[in-house]
Design an enzyme around this catalytic site. Structure first.
Site, PDB file in Angstrom:
ATOM      1  N   CYS A  92       0.815  -1.216   0.000  1.00 17.48           N
ATOM      2  CA  CYS A  92       0.000   0.000   0.000  1.00 17.48           C
ATOM      3  C   CYS A  92       0.849   1.267   0.000  1.00 17.48           C
ATOM      4  O   CYS A  92       0.315   2.361  -0.227  1.00 17.48           O
ATOM      5  CB  CYS A  92      -0.903   0.046   1.231  1.00 17.48           C
ATOM      6  SG  CYS A  92      -1.986  -1.359   1.477  1.00 17.48           S
ATOM      7  N   HIS A 110      -6.478   1.457   5.031  1.00 20.76           N
ATOM      8  CA  HIS A 110      -6.964   0.624   3.929  1.00 20.76           C
ATOM      9  C   HIS A 110      -7.672  -0.592   4.510  1.00 20.76           C
ATOM     10  O   HIS A 110      -7.058  -1.410   5.196  1.00 20.76           O
ATOM     11  CB  HIS A 110      -5.790   0.187   3.053  1.00 20.76           C
ATOM     12  CG  HIS A 110      -6.150  -0.806   1.994  1.00 20.76           C
ATOM     13  ND1 HIS A 110      -7.305  -0.717   1.242  1.00 20.76           N
ATOM     14  CD2 HIS A 110      -5.500  -1.924   1.552  1.00 20.76           C
ATOM     15  CE1 HIS A 110      -7.349  -1.722   0.389  1.00 20.76           C
ATOM     16  NE2 HIS A 110      -6.266  -2.477   0.568  1.00 20.76           N
ATOM     17  N   HIS A 112     -10.558  -3.986   4.074  1.00 23.88           N
ATOM     18  CA  HIS A 112     -11.018  -5.023   3.153  1.00 23.88           C
ATOM     19  C   HIS A 112     -12.445  -5.428   3.524  1.00 23.88           C
ATOM     20  O   HIS A 112     -12.741  -6.606   3.674  1.00 23.88           O
ATOM     21  CB  HIS A 112     -10.112  -6.257   3.223  1.00 23.88           C
ATOM     22  CG  HIS A 112      -8.821  -6.109   2.510  1.00 23.88           C
ATOM     23  ND1 HIS A 112      -7.884  -7.122   2.461  1.00 23.88           N
ATOM     24  CD2 HIS A 112      -8.287  -5.082   1.807  1.00 23.88           C
ATOM     25  CE1 HIS A 112      -6.832  -6.716   1.762  1.00 23.88           C
ATOM     26  NE2 HIS A 112      -7.049  -5.481   1.362  1.00 23.88           N
ATOM     27  N   GLU A 135     -28.025  10.284   8.312  1.00 19.63           N
ATOM     28  CA  GLU A 135     -27.459  11.214   9.290  1.00 19.63           C
ATOM     29  C   GLU A 135     -25.938  11.113   9.357  1.00 19.63           C
ATOM     30  O   GLU A 135     -25.240  12.109   9.591  1.00 19.63           O
ATOM     31  CB  GLU A 135     -28.058  10.942  10.672  1.00 19.63           C
ATOM     32  CG  GLU A 135     -27.481  11.796  11.798  1.00 19.63           C
ATOM     33  CD  GLU A 135     -27.735  13.286  11.607  1.00 19.63           C
ATOM     34  OE1 GLU A 135     -26.941  14.080  12.148  1.00 19.63           O
ATOM     35  OE2 GLU A 135     -28.712  13.658  10.915  1.00 19.63           O
ATOM     36  N   HIS A 192     -12.496  -5.235  -3.512  1.00 14.60           N
ATOM     37  CA  HIS A 192     -11.260  -5.250  -2.732  1.00 14.60           C
ATOM     38  C   HIS A 192     -11.434  -4.557  -1.380  1.00 14.60           C
ATOM     39  O   HIS A 192     -11.306  -5.185  -0.342  1.00 14.60           O
ATOM     40  CB  HIS A 192     -10.171  -4.564  -3.568  1.00 14.60           C
ATOM     41  CG  HIS A 192      -8.815  -4.564  -2.961  1.00 14.60           C
ATOM     42  ND1 HIS A 192      -7.665  -4.591  -3.708  1.00 14.60           N
ATOM     43  CD2 HIS A 192      -8.396  -4.501  -1.674  1.00 14.60           C
ATOM     44  CE1 HIS A 192      -6.611  -4.567  -2.922  1.00 14.60           C
ATOM     45  NE2 HIS A 192      -7.039  -4.511  -1.677  1.00 14.60           N
TER      46      HIS A 192
END
Length: 228
Positions: A92, A110, A112, A135, A192
């Site tokens: 990443c 990140h 998944h 909301e 992903h």
């Protein structure tokens, strides 16, 4: 931890970088408990000045410890600290660097999540996820909290990018999505997961929680709606 693993925490030994590292380990456990990452999947980074702390590849998120972490200079893009265990840097990392560069963010997560995968199917013909009437939108910033927050009556748009065989290959499409959607604080990678960022680590954590909650609420509301 035995003496071999203790011997070189280096710049993670004390100060702000150590605090960032401890937060990463804590948030990794939270993400695992929430079901947004499993095994070694997902990633997180937190910034301190011109240095960033990054969780590695290959370590189960609920077992992340300080000595597993990488530290990189944002200026030179060189590692200031590498784990003694010879772990691999997160795939990443190029995407995290893009977020730091384009949004001047101070953290990026990140996930998944299954919800992001399901939305990829529901919005297969669109380049973005959209929703209104929730909301929780009032907790999601328009790109940055300095630009204010969405209103429940707003129609939020979170872009999709197509998945690739290698995480690092997402870099260009992530950059393009960030530039095309200045009001977003997240990007969905089809089938992903998501990348989500913020002005502080606290904002990043809350933005991720709000976006994931929105996904869950949207999908549950769809299940309750009667077919036309």
């Amino acid at each position: 931890m035995d003496d071999f693993l203790k011997k070189d925490l280096g710049c993670l030994r004390s100060g702000d970088l150590k605090k960032c590292g401890e937060l990463i380990c804590e948030i990794c456990r939270d993400l695992y408990t929430s079901g947004w990452v499993t095994g070694t999947g997902g990633g997180i980074t937190i910034r301190s000045g011109d240095a960033i702390v990054i969780a590695p590849s290959g370590v189960q998120k609920e077992r992340m410890e300080l000595h597993h972490l990488f530290v990189m200079s944002l200026i030179t893009r060189e590692y200031m600290r590498m784990p003694a265990l010879r772990l691999k840097p997160s795939q990443c990392t190029p995407l995290f660097l893009a977020v730091y560069t384009l949004r001047d963010a101070y953290a990026c997560i990140h996930t998944h999540s299954q919800e992001a995968i399901l939305l990829s199917t529901l919005f297969a013909d669109s380049d973005h996820f959209s929703a209104t009437g929730f909301e929780v939108l009032s907790y999601i910033p328009k790109g940055s909290k300095n630009n204010g927050f969405h209103k429940p009556t707003d129609k939020i748009k979170i872009p999709f990018i197509n998945n690739t065989a290698h995480e690092s290959d997402l870099h260009d499409s992530l950059q393009e999505a960030i530039n095309l959607y200045p009001d977003t604080c997240a990007v969905i990678v089809r089938d992903h997961g998501i990348y989500c960022w913020g002005d502080t680590w606290q904002d990043t954590k809350m933005n991720t929680e709000a976006v994931e909650f929105l996904f869950q609420a949207y999908l549950r509301r769809r299940r309750l709606q009667k077919p036309e």
